[in-house]
Write a protein that holds these residues in place. Structure first.
Motif, mmCIF file in Angstrom:
data_model
loop_
_atom_site.group_PDB
_atom_site.id
_atom_site.type_symbol
_atom_site.label_atom_id
_atom_site.label_comp_id
_atom_site.label_asym_id
_atom_site.label_seq_id
_atom_site.Cartn_x
_atom_site.Cartn_y
_atom_site.Cartn_z
ATOM 1 N N ASP A 134 58.598 -87.372 9.403
ATOM 2 C CA ASP A 134 60.107 -87.518 8.863
ATOM 3 C C ASP A 134 61.216 -87.385 9.912
ATOM 4 O O ASP A 134 61.656 -86.184 10.278
ATOM 5 C CB ASP A 134 60.157 -86.348 7.665
ATOM 6 N N GLY A 135 61.757 -88.525 10.466
ATOM 7 C CA GLY A 135 62.737 -88.455 11.274
ATOM 8 C C GLY A 135 62.120 -88.243 12.885
ATOM 9 O O GLY A 135 62.885 -88.009 13.891
ATOM 10 N N TYR A 136 60.736 -88.222 13.088
ATOM 11 C CA TYR A 136 60.306 -88.069 14.372
ATOM 12 C C TYR A 136 58.896 -88.815 14.622
ATOM 13 O O TYR A 136 58.455 -89.432 13.504
ATOM 14 C CB TYR A 136 59.996 -86.581 14.594
ATOM 15 N N GLU A 137 58.520 -88.931 15.689
ATOM 16 C CA GLU A 137 56.977 -89.770 15.947
ATOM 17 C C GLU A 137 56.220 -88.761 16.644
ATOM 18 O O GLU A 137 56.833 -88.064 17.743
ATOM 19 C CB GLU A 137 57.304 -91.005 16.911
ATOM 20 N N MET A 138 55.008 -88.651 16.368
ATOM 21 C CA MET A 138 54.112 -87.870 17.075
ATOM 22 C C MET A 138 53.377 -88.970 18.026
ATOM 23 O O MET A 138 52.696 -89.772 17.432
ATOM 24 C CB MET A 138 53.056 -87.463 16.147
ATOM 25 N N VAL A 139 53.063 -88.446 19.264
ATOM 26 C CA VAL A 139 52.526 -89.521 20.152
ATOM 27 C C VAL A 139 51.313 -88.530 20.765
ATOM 28 O O VAL A 139 51.508 -87.404 21.396
ATOM 29 C CB VAL A 139 53.391 -89.701 21.349
ATOM 30 N N ASN A 140 50.205 -88.879 20.467
ATOM 31 C CA ASN A 140 48.882 -88.287 20.792
ATOM 32 C C ASN A 140 48.070 -89.217 21.520
ATOM 33 O O ASN A 140 47.806 -90.506 21.530
ATOM 34 C CB ASN A 140 48.055 -87.784 19.569
ATOM 35 N N TYR A 141 47.253 -88.700 22.606
ATOM 36 C CA TYR A 141 46.198 -89.152 23.231
ATOM 37 C C TYR A 141 44.931 -89.271 22.417
ATOM 38 O O TYR A 141 44.261 -87.978 22.141
ATOM 39 C CB TYR A 141 46.022 -88.253 24.578
ATOM 40 N N GLU A 142 44.224 -90.278 22.114
ATOM 41 C CA GLU A 142 43.052 -90.591 21.267
ATOM 42 C C GLU A 142 41.998 -91.508 21.897
ATOM 43 O O GLU A 142 41.850 -92.536 21.010
ATOM 44 C CB GLU A 142 43.542 -90.749 19.985
#
Length: 193
Positions: A134-142
């Motif tokens: 909600d209003g942000y982006e999660m950037v994960n190493y997968e």
């Protein structure tokens, strides 16, 4: 966790190392997945528009799948995705005859100057995955545990952090200023170890 503007990045993006090793994985990320590659709504329109130009880069059986399924499909978990052949390989892929490496037909058309769209950003950023909040982006190493082992080993051998390996895609997605900020943060984090 690293926060830059509306983007939250896992520490793994700067702390882990990764360099694709296509000679070992053979482009398996285009073949094996839960579904096709995630697409933005804008990308669905772009791919539909350029499809006639990239069609000649694709194997006939994949063209038949696109004609049957459409240039994109809807997945319950990921939303818009590329279609796949029999739940496996992406229909925009092709296999190099001499190497057996699976590559992207869209990207080949881009390299040849036929289209100005390189490939879906989710593919370009892999093994980073982005989740919208909600209003942000999660950037994960997968990275994939088995498939990406050679890339993790090569990254460690060459000492290339994930974010540096993905410099081009990160700049494409978020811009040069974002990348420069991330690089400065990473230098502090990695320098303090």
């Amino acid at each position: 966790m690293i926060a830059i503007d509306h983007v939250l990045l896992s520490d793994d993006v700067v702390e882990q190392q990764f360099v694709c090793d296509l000679q070992r994985c053979k482009g398996g990320c285009c073949v094996d997945g839960d579904c096709g590659a995630p697409l933005t709504e804008e990308e669905t329109h772009i791919i539909a528009k350029i499809y006639p130009k990239i069609k000649g880069y694709l194997p006939a059986e994949y063209v038949a799948e696109i004609e049957k399924q459409g240039t994109h499909v809807m997945d319950d978990e990921y939303g818009y995705v590329t279609p796949t052949k029999d739940g496996g390989i992406c229909v925009y892929a092709y296999t190099e005859a001499d190497t057996g490496i699976v590559k992207c037909g869209i990207e080949k058309a881009w390299k040849d100057g036929v289209v100005d769209f390189q490939k879906p950003i989710s593919c370009h950023l892999y093994p980073i995955r982005i989740t919208e909040g909600d209003g942000y982006e999660m950037v994960n190493y997968e990275p994939r545990p088995t498939l990406c082992k050679p890339a993790c080993r090569l990254g460690k051998k060459l000492q290339v952090p994930v974010y540096q390996f993905l410099k081009g895609p990160l700049i494409r997605k978020y811009g040069q200023d974002f990348y420069d900020t991330l690089d400065a943060v990473a230098q502090k984090i990695n320098g303090s170890k």
